[in-house]
Write a protein that holds these residues in place. Structure first.
Motif, PDB file in Angstrom:
ATOM      1  N   GLU A 148      52.019  13.581  49.360  1.00  0.00           N
ATOM      2  CA  GLU A 148      52.780  14.084  50.506  1.00  0.00           C
ATOM      3  C   GLU A 148      54.229  14.360  50.137  1.00  0.00           C
ATOM      4  O   GLU A 148      54.808  15.372  50.569  1.00  0.00           O
ATOM      5  CB  GLU A 148      52.691  13.087  51.656  1.00  0.00           C
ATOM      6  N   ARG A 149      54.832  13.499  49.357  1.00  0.00           N
ATOM      7  CA  ARG A 149      56.213  13.743  48.942  1.00  0.00           C
ATOM      8  C   ARG A 149      56.311  14.982  48.053  1.00  0.00           C
ATOM      9  O   ARG A 149      57.261  15.767  48.163  1.00  0.00           O
ATOM     10  CB  ARG A 149      56.746  12.503  48.223  1.00  0.00           C
TER      11      ARG A 149
ATOM     12  N   ALA B 227      57.784  20.907  47.639  1.00  0.00           N
ATOM     13  CA  ALA B 227      57.422  22.146  46.940  1.00  0.00           C
ATOM     14  C   ALA B 227      58.077  23.350  47.603  1.00  0.00           C
ATOM     15  O   ALA B 227      58.235  23.401  48.824  1.00  0.00           O
ATOM     16  CB  ALA B 227      55.906  22.311  46.929  1.00  0.00           C
ATOM     17  N   ASP B 228      58.446  24.312  46.787  1.00  0.00           N
ATOM     18  CA  ASP B 228      59.028  25.559  47.276  1.00  0.00           C
ATOM     19  C   ASP B 228      57.894  26.527  47.592  1.00  0.00           C
ATOM     20  O   ASP B 228      57.146  26.920  46.704  1.00  0.00           O
ATOM     21  CB  ASP B 228      59.958  26.146  46.207  1.00  0.00           C
ATOM     22  N   GLY B 229      57.765  26.915  48.844  1.00  0.00           N
ATOM     23  CA  GLY B 229      56.695  27.811  49.259  1.00  0.00           C
ATOM     24  C   GLY B 229      57.053  29.286  49.215  1.00  0.00           C
ATOM     25  O   GLY B 229      56.251  30.116  49.667  1.00  0.00           O
TER      26      GLY B 229
ATOM     27  N   ARG C 173      59.816  17.062  41.198  1.00  0.00           N
ATOM     28  CA  ARG C 173      61.174  16.530  41.076  1.00  0.00           C
ATOM     29  C   ARG C 173      61.495  15.567  42.211  1.00  0.00           C
ATOM     30  O   ARG C 173      62.480  14.824  42.141  1.00  0.00           O
ATOM     31  CB  ARG C 173      62.193  17.679  41.041  1.00  0.00           C
ATOM     32  N   ALA C 174      60.685  15.579  43.256  1.00  0.00           N
ATOM     33  CA  ALA C 174      60.891  14.656  44.380  1.00  0.00           C
ATOM     34  C   ALA C 174      60.441  13.242  44.038  1.00  0.00           C
ATOM     35  O   ALA C 174      60.753  12.302  44.782  1.00  0.00           O
ATOM     36  CB  ALA C 174      60.127  15.155  45.605  1.00  0.00           C
TER      37      ALA C 174
ATOM     38  N   ALA D 125      60.304   9.759  41.835  1.00  0.00           N
ATOM     39  CA  ALA D 125      61.221   8.950  41.036  1.00  0.00           C
ATOM     40  C   ALA D 125      60.714   8.847  39.602  1.00  0.00           C
ATOM     41  O   ALA D 125      59.533   9.116  39.328  1.00  0.00           O
ATOM     42  CB  ALA D 125      61.350   7.564  41.655  1.00  0.00           C
ATOM     43  N   PRO D 126      61.591   8.471  38.659  1.00  0.00           N
ATOM     44  CA  PRO D 126      61.147   8.300  37.276  1.00  0.00           C
ATOM     45  C   PRO D 126      59.949   7.345  37.201  1.00  0.00           C
ATOM     46  O   PRO D 126      59.952   6.266  37.791  1.00  0.00           O
ATOM     47  CB  PRO D 126      62.379   7.697  36.589  1.00  0.00           C
ATOM     48  N   GLY D 127      58.937   7.760  36.501  1.00  0.00           N
ATOM     49  CA  GLY D 127      57.725   6.958  36.378  1.00  0.00           C
ATOM     50  C   GLY D 127      56.667   7.297  37.400  1.00  0.00           C
ATOM     51  O   GLY D 127      55.477   7.042  37.168  1.00  0.00           O
ATOM     52  N   GLU D 128      57.060   7.864  38.532  1.00  0.00           N
ATOM     53  CA  GLU D 128      56.067   8.164  39.564  1.00  0.00           C
ATOM     54  C   GLU D 128      55.213   9.374  39.203  1.00  0.00           C
ATOM     55  O   GLU D 128      54.077   9.483  39.678  1.00  0.00           O
ATOM     56  CB  GLU D 128      56.760   8.384  40.909  1.00  0.00           C
ATOM     57  N   GLY D 129      55.755  10.292  38.405  1.00  0.00           N
ATOM     58  CA  GLY D 129      54.944  11.424  37.975  1.00  0.00           C
ATOM     59  C   GLY D 129      53.770  10.959  37.134  1.00  0.00           C
ATOM     60  O   GLY D 129      52.624  11.394  37.339  1.00  0.00           O
ATOM     61  N   ALA D 130      54.031  10.059  36.187  1.00  0.00           N
ATOM     62  CA  ALA D 130      52.954   9.498  35.372  1.00  0.00           C
ATOM     63  C   ALA D 130      51.996   8.677  36.234  1.00  0.00           C
ATOM     64  O   ALA D 130      50.774   8.698  36.018  1.00  0.00           O
ATOM     65  CB  ALA D 130      53.543   8.638  34.257  1.00  0.00           C
ATOM     66  N   GLU D 131      52.534   7.993  37.227  1.00  0.00           N
ATOM     67  CA  GLU D 131      51.684   7.224  38.138  1.00  0.00           C
ATOM     68  C   GLU D 131      50.759   8.148  38.915  1.00  0.00           C
ATOM     69  O   GLU D 131      49.559   7.866  39.070  1.00  0.00           O
ATOM     70  CB  GLU D 131      52.542   6.413  39.106  1.00  0.00           C
ATOM     71  N   LEU D 132      51.301   9.269  39.397  1.00  0.00           N
ATOM     72  CA  LEU D 132      50.476  10.230  40.127  1.00  0.00           C
ATOM     73  C   LEU D 132      49.366  10.766  39.228  1.00  0.00           C
ATOM     74  O   LEU D 132      48.207  10.884  39.657  1.00  0.00           O
ATOM     75  CB  LEU D 132      51.341  11.387  40.639  1.00  0.00           C
TER      76      LEU D 132
END
Length: 247
Positions: free
Chosen positions: A116-117, A122-124, A222-223, A225-232
């Motif tokens: 959701e974040r 995201a740019d639409g 980019r929304a 936090a550091p580490g959350e991209g890998a978590e996703l």
């Protein structure tokens, strides 16, 4: 991981998981309840978020499906049921599938929150189908349903970004399909009729378009936090394994 690396790594997972609900037999039964074919439900269920528009507009938004095939599905559906009603039914099926298939996943609430974040950030621009879906009211706010809708939205974001990148690469949507992994079989599945243009010169352009797609889609991540991209990315991988284990 950088946002662009997250985009590149999550793209195949999002494309697969974001349409998984559409292959569910219960989803396909909804088409019969509406009195339309499965193809008409797919086209109109996906593009009906645009509202009451012409088939030419739908073909332009979907991009990779042949205009004649789009028109066959869209026109057949709108003679029976309003496009937005089909989109509502499609969204309801997405939520149902999410509740049934993802609701018992232990990380569903966290996956839903990260998705959701990302889709909210995201740019639409230039992505009317993604923007239309993001504006649709979600009827179910359980974790599984939210995760499923997030996957649907992320898939549409990647699809919209890829269409923009393909056109920027100087390719037609048909050429991009032909240069992809499924080649002529993929083109036929998308309703394109032969003869097809030669593929050889298109491969390098398609690879460039893939890289641009990742760059365009990276803004969404980019929304995080550091580490959350890998978590996703880990959660998407776990979700795919969870779904395959259910089969």
């Amino acid at each position: 991981m950088t946002p662009e690396q997250v985009a590149a790594a999550s793209k195949p997972l999002a494309l697969e998981l974001g349409e998984a609900f559409a292959r569910c037999p219960a989803t396909l039964r909804r088409a019969r309840l509406l009195g339309i074919s499965g193809w008409a439900f797919y086209i109109t269920g996906r593009a009906g978020a645009l509202g009451d528009v012409r088939a030419e507009t739908v073909a332009a938004a979907l991009g990779f499906i042949a205009p004649d095939a789009v028109a066959d599905g869209w026109d057949a559906a709108v003679r029976t049921v309003p496009p937005l009603a089909v989109a509502d039914a499609n969204l309801a099926e997405c939520c149902r599938w999410g509740t049934e298939r993802l609701g018992d996943a232990p990380e569903a609430p966290r996956l839903a929150g990260l998705l959701e974040r990302a889709v909210e950030a995201a740019d639409g621009s230039g992505m009317p189908l993604f923007a239309a879906w993001r504006a649709m009211p979600v009827p179910d706010h359980s974790p599984g349903a939210r995760a499923a809708v997030g996957l649907l939205l992320l898939r549409e974001h990647f699809a919209g970004a890829y269409l923009l990148a393909v056109r920027a690469a100087g390719m037609t949507p048909l050429e991009a399909v032909l240069a992809g992994p499924e080649g002529e079989a993929g083109a036929a599945a998308c309703g394109w009729s032969p003869p097809y243009p030669p593929v050889g010169p298109l491969v390098r352009q398609r690879l460039w378009a893939e890289a641009v797609t990742d760059r365009l889609a990276s803004a969404a991540f980019r929304a995080l936090a550091p580490g959350e991209g890998a978590e996703l990315l880990n959660l998407l991988t776990t979700t795919r394994l969870h779904l395959r284990g259910d089969k």
